[in-house]
Design a protein around this motif. Structure first.
Motif, PDB file in Angstrom:
ATOM      1  N   VAL A 130       0.862  -1.187   0.000  1.00  0.00           N
ATOM      2  CA  VAL A 130       0.000   0.000   0.000  1.00  0.00           C
ATOM      3  C   VAL A 130       0.890   1.226   0.000  1.00  0.00           C
ATOM      4  N   VAL A 131       0.610   2.137  -0.912  1.00  0.00           N
ATOM      5  CA  VAL A 131       1.252   3.451  -0.938  1.00  0.00           C
ATOM      6  C   VAL A 131       0.170   4.457  -0.577  1.00  0.00           C
ATOM      7  N   ALA A 132       0.344   5.124   0.556  1.00  0.00           N
ATOM      8  CA  ALA A 132      -0.617   6.129   1.016  1.00  0.00           C
ATOM      9  C   ALA A 132      -0.035   7.509   0.744  1.00  0.00           C
ATOM     10  N   ALA A 133      -0.720   8.277  -0.093  1.00  0.00           N
ATOM     11  CA  ALA A 133      -0.213   9.585  -0.497  1.00  0.00           C
ATOM     12  C   ALA A 133      -1.219  10.680  -0.172  1.00  0.00           C
ATOM     13  N   ALA A 134      -0.708  11.798   0.295  1.00  0.00           N
ATOM     14  CA  ALA A 134      -1.543  12.976   0.543  1.00  0.00           C
ATOM     15  C   ALA A 134      -1.733  13.694  -0.792  1.00  0.00           C
ATOM     16  N   LEU A 135      -2.927  13.600  -1.339  1.00  0.00           N
ATOM     17  CA  LEU A 135      -3.232  14.244  -2.619  1.00  0.00           C
ATOM     18  C   LEU A 135      -4.289  15.335  -2.472  1.00  0.00           C
ATOM     19  N   GLN A 136      -5.078  15.266  -1.417  1.00  0.00           N
ATOM     20  CA  GLN A 136      -6.265  16.088  -1.259  1.00  0.00           C
ATOM     21  C   GLN A 136      -5.986  17.574  -1.090  1.00  0.00           C
ATOM     22  N   ARG A 137      -4.870  17.937  -0.538  1.00  0.00           N
ATOM     23  CA  ARG A 137      -4.609  19.333  -0.201  1.00  0.00           C
ATOM     24  C   ARG A 137      -3.905  20.108  -1.298  1.00  0.00           C
TER      25      ARG A 137
END
Length: 159
Positions: A7-14
């Motif tokens: 799993v790669v969890a990336a902050a994309l929302q901001r």
């Protein structure tokens, strides 16, 4: 040790676009997934707010984030969750049975980050998967700050 599910969890929302640290952790995930012939799960956590009309949604960014991996023939799943990022990430890692989680760490973008803490530090020590934290460089942090959607840090559920 062979990794079977990543799993790669990336902050994309901001952000208005993909940040350099998000691209670096995706590319790292690709290298490990390729070496272990493992599927890769890209995920992000979104806040249910609409701040700027006409801005690419987090779901659209997540699919664009996955496109280069799919183009190179990797088995890729995407998942967009809502809620507290650390809890959503942990839940997803457990649901898919991942044995490796790759995510960014310590990307302090402002006073609210420092005051409330980071998602990476809120990940449970009880998580059975190996957690690979990638610290952004100063240049990556600056670029992320430049790409941040105005006022977004004030509404996002941290940790």
């Amino acid at each position: 040790m062979a990794y079977e599910r990543i799993v790669v969890a990336a902050a994309l929302q901001r952000y208005l676009d993909l940040t350099p640290i998000a691209i670096r952790i995706r590319d790292l995930g690709e290298l490990i997934a390729t070496a272990h012939n493992a599927p890769i799960h890209l995920m992000s956590v979104d806040a249910p707010v609409e701040l700027l009309p006409g801005v690419e949604t987090t779901a659209e960014k997540l699919e664009r984030y996955a496109d280069p991996l799919r183009a190179r023939g990797l088995e890729v799943e995407t998942e967009l969750r809502q809620g507290r990022p650390s809890r959503a990430i942990e839940d997803y890692v457990q649901e898919v049975g991942a044995d490796l989680l790759i995510m960014g760490s310590h990307s302090k973008r402002g006073p609210i980050d420092v005051g409330l803490g980071s998602t990476a530090s809120a990940i449970s020590r009880e998580l059975e998967a190996t957690v690979f934290l990638v610290r952004p460089t100063e240049i990556e942090q600056q670029k992320a700050h430049e790409l941040m959607i105005p006022k977004y840090p004030l509404v996002f559920p941290y940790g």
